[in-house]
Design an enzyme around this catalytic site. Structure first.
Site, short mmCIF file in Angstrom:
data_model
loop_
_atom_site.label_atom_id
_atom_site.label_comp_id
_atom_site.label_asym_id
_atom_site.label_seq_id
_atom_site.Cartn_x
_atom_site.Cartn_y
_atom_site.Cartn_z
CG HIS A 59 -2.15 -0.90 0.96
ND1 HIS A 59 -2.04 -2.18 0.51
CD2 HIS A 59 -3.49 -0.66 1.08
CE1 HIS A 59 -3.26 -2.71 0.38
NE2 HIS A 59 -4.14 -1.80 0.71
CB SER A 86 -2.26 -2.49 -6.83
OG SER A 86 -2.83 -2.84 -5.59
CD GLU A 95 0.92 -34.08 -0.85
OE1 GLU A 95 0.96 -35.19 -1.42
OE2 GLU A 95 -0.14 -33.50 -0.57
CE LYS A 123 -11.12 -8.60 -12.82
NZ LYS A 123 -10.14 -7.82 -13.57
CG ASP A 124 -10.60 -9.53 -5.43
OD1 ASP A 124 -10.01 -10.00 -6.42
OD2 ASP A 124 -10.13 -8.61 -4.75
#
Lengths: 280, 434
Positions: free
Chosen positions: B219, B223, B291, B247-248
């Site tokens: 911040h 972004s 994994e 949107k998220d």
């Protein structure tokens, strides 16, 4: 400074890797890796066509009961089912009373103590008990089986690749080693107390063929007890012991998918609505 | 810091005003992930994965805390307690499958998040600290996932723990004492299981703390965006809420869709059957593999097969850790002032080679340690190191970037906002990198 050091470190790693590659390639050419018998003759499981397979597949309760009967009359002599309790059998469609009777009449009793003397003893099984092990301990199990240890079967259908089909294929897969195998790999001829089975990882299994003849188990529902049928049924039963919540899981999954799809649709609408007229 | 045109928190409700004077927590949230945070208007779907990684962590913490209520971290009963969860605990199968597959989902979104950062130059000034903290989170995730995989105490748990802690044994002189100290014994046993459980419970909260720093550092400059150019004015941004929360929300829906398909219809697809066999120190599995999310690193580890001054095993260990540690130097290795790969034709080509390279490494890491996989992973590992340490520092010297748009809003209005990865067939003009 970072870049020159980085480039040097990079050249170092690349040089050592290429050095390894050159030696690996030389060895590969001079002594090409020899094919192994397992590599060439091991077979992937055949499809048992179980009803529980597939996205929405459910268990066939009749088949599970037949499979349980095969387990009880054939497998249980050597193989435990220690994570499964008798009460779980109600899932197969047995009533509470039937489960109680099955537990009570089970050939092997559950370890206990004599309430008077405190000495080790056994007692009849209760529905709340897990299936008792057929052997008191590993030493006893090996002593009775030519030093091989019969694995517990509770999870076998998840503990092998393509486990449900594996169980079915293994049970129906006993045969004499093929002439090509013996010609190419004379060492893979089954030794004393071993049996050839192309579905077993190293081709030679210590378990004698357990299901050998039609009618070995007498089914009460009229199904013809062929070797193939019994193998399929016990594979279905062992799929259930490994994944008893399969049906709850799939139906919860279906409900979740519907819910999430509706959510996605609404969220997409909200997204489009919020951004309307906003260049992006 | 924020842009001067950011919305100001101005509570109308008397209680919120009272609260704001005493503990301005709502103000903090408003400025961090609310309408008070201006975000470039041209973000594409690749900018969804940060929020999704946060969601994945939350899912892991919630399911993990409940699982810990039923799990017993004791080598004698751990495996059995997992089966107890699967069979007798109400909804236990859901919790365990959600937790195991949630780990995979976490890594999927984090890998996409990292590759987003690699392509769009998110690691470059002034966001180096965001990148570095992200790598710290990634390392913590790997440690957490590794220790979590040990807890069911199956065959792969045990042998995975043995192989990975055995890597420390490759360190000259002090290696073996370090290995014994880490495990609390000569081989994984109760002591190791207990400490892994303790740390597995601790580290996710450390991750949450570092995420706070990660977002704080983000911040300060704000972004990034697909064009890689800086925000110039209010016309370039929209408030985080409602634009990106909406949107998220949609992104989260797609994430949950994939997660649900995995969890409910293929819960063991990404696992290994051997982990349904209880740990047995006397029986080594035919192929010990970690994994899937560790496969590329495992391939690098096994690619070193010949002693060269140092033992091969030590080279493998150095390279495996080096392959992650070098990412900490990335902001100073790649000096091209152009951030976005959209405007860097050479970089873009090598970026896609890297993507394919890492996929090949992943495939080889999951395959048995035999030819041809070893030779392929040697070539692929060599490219991995060359890409970051040699190619990236050098291409910025010769590359001619494509012309950058003047502003985000201009790019958006011309339809070149970068919401697709390709920029079409623009011709390069003279804009040397340095």
């Amino acid at each position: 400074m970072v870049r020159p050091i980085g480039i040097l470190a990079g050249l170092g790693f690349v040089a050592v890797l290429l050095w390894s590659l050159v030696w690996g390639a030389v060895a590969f050419i001079q002594e090409p890796p020899q094919p192994t018998a397992e590599h060439e003759f091991h077979k992937h499981p055949r499809d048992a066509g179980l009803s529980s397979a597939g996205l929405l597949g459910k268990y066939d309760r009749q088949q599970l009961q037949r499979g349980f009967q095969v387990y009880k009359e054939v497998c249980a002599a050597c193989h435990g089912l220690k994570y499964v309790a008798f009460r779980d059998l109600q899932d197969l469609g047995y009533s509470e009373a039937e489960v109680k009777a099955i537990a009570d009449q089970w050939a092997i009793e559950t370890p206990s103590v004599n309430p008077e003397t405190g000495e080790a003893a056994t007692r009849k099984n209760l529905p709340a008990d897990n299936f008792p092990s057929p052997y008191p301990n590993e030493v006893a199990a090996r002593a009775a089986n030519n030093n091989a240890l019969p694995p517990d079967l509770s999870l076998i259908a998840k503990a092998r690749h393509d486990g449900s089909n594996y169980v079915y294929s293994l049970l129906t897969g006993y045969r004499d080693p093929s002439p090509e195998l013996l010609r190419e790999f004379p060492d893979s001829k089954p030794g004393q107390g071993l049996y050839h089975n192309p579905y077993f990882a190293n081709l030679n299994i210590a378990m004698p063929p357990p299901i050998v003849s039609e009618g070995q188990v007498t089914y009460t529902d009229g199904t013809r007890p062929t070797v193939d049928q019994m193998s399929k049924d016990v594979a279905a039963f062992l799929t259930w012991t490994a994944e008893p919540k399969l049906e709850q899981r799939k139906s919860a999954g279906l409900a979740s998918l519907v819910f999430i799809l509706v959510f996605c649709f609404l969220a997409w609408g909200a997204y489009k609505n919020v951004w309307r007229g906003e260049p992006h | 810091m924020s842009f001067p045109w950011a919305n100001q928190y101005n509570p109308k409700n008397p209680f919120m005003r009272w609260m704001d004077d005493r503990l301005p927590l709502p103000r903090l949230v408003y400025n961090a992930v609310g309408a008070g945070y201006p975000v470039p208007r041209n973000l594409n779907y690749f900018w969804n994965f940060g929020v999704l990684a946060g969601a994945a962590l939350a899912i892991q913490i919630v399911t993990g805390i409940v699982l810990a209520m039923h799990y017993a971290a004791n080598a004698g009963v751990a495996f059995q307690s997992v089966e107890h969860i699967m069979r007798n605990v109400n909804g236990g199968w859901f919790l365990r499958y959600a937790h195991a597959n949630g780990a995979s989902m976490f890594f999927i979104v984090v890998y996409l998040h990292i590759f987003r950062g690699l392509y769009y130059g998110s690691y470059k000034a002034p966001r180096e600290m965001v990148w570095l903290l992200g790598l710290v989170i990634f390392l913590l995730m790997m440690a957490t996932a590794f220790m979590g995989y040990v807890l069911p105490w199956g065959q792969m748990s045990f042998w995975g723990a043995k192989v990975i802690t055995g890597l420390f044994g490759a360190i000259p002189l002090v290696g073996e004492p370090i290995q014994i100290w880490l495990l609390g014994g000569y081989a994984p046993d109760n002591a190791a299981l207990n400490r892994f459980f303790s740390l597995h419970y601790l580290l996710p909260f450390v991750i949450a703390g570092v995420i706070v720093l990660h977002i704080w550092a983000l911040h300060i400059p704000g972004s990034g965006n697909p064009t890689g150019i800086e925000v110039k004015g209010p016309q370039d941004t929209v408030p985080f809420h409602p634009y990106y929360t909406a949107k998220d929300g949609f992104g989260l829906g797609i994430f949950l869709l994939v997660f649900a398909i995995l969890l409910f219809f293929a819960p063991n697809y990404l696992g290994h059957p051997d982990n349904y066999i209880e740990a047995n120190p006397l029986s080594t599995p035919a192929h010990i593999v970690p994994e899937w999310y560790f496969w590329p690193f495992y391939a690098i580890l096994r690619a070193f097969t010949v002693d060269f001054i140092l033992p091969a095993k030590l080279w493998g260990v150095l390279a495996m850790f080096g392959s992650i540690l070098l990412l900490f130097f990335l902001p100073w290795l790649d000096k091209s002032p152009v951030r976005s790969g959209n405007f860097r034709p050479k970089f873009k080509m090598f970026f896609w080679i890297l993507v394919v390279d890492v996929l090949i490494l992943g495939y080889c890491g999951g395959a048995p340690a035999e030819e041809p996989y070893v030779m392929i992973s040697q070539v692929a590992s060599a490219y991995y190191f060359a890409h970051f340490l040699i190619i990236l520092p050098l291409i910025s010297l010769s590359e001619r970037p494509l012309p950058l748009p003047n502003s985000i809003i201009e790019a958006v209005l011309k339809g070149k906002s970068g919401s697709t990865l390709s920029t079409g067939t623009q011709t390069a003009v003279s804009a040397p990198a340095e």
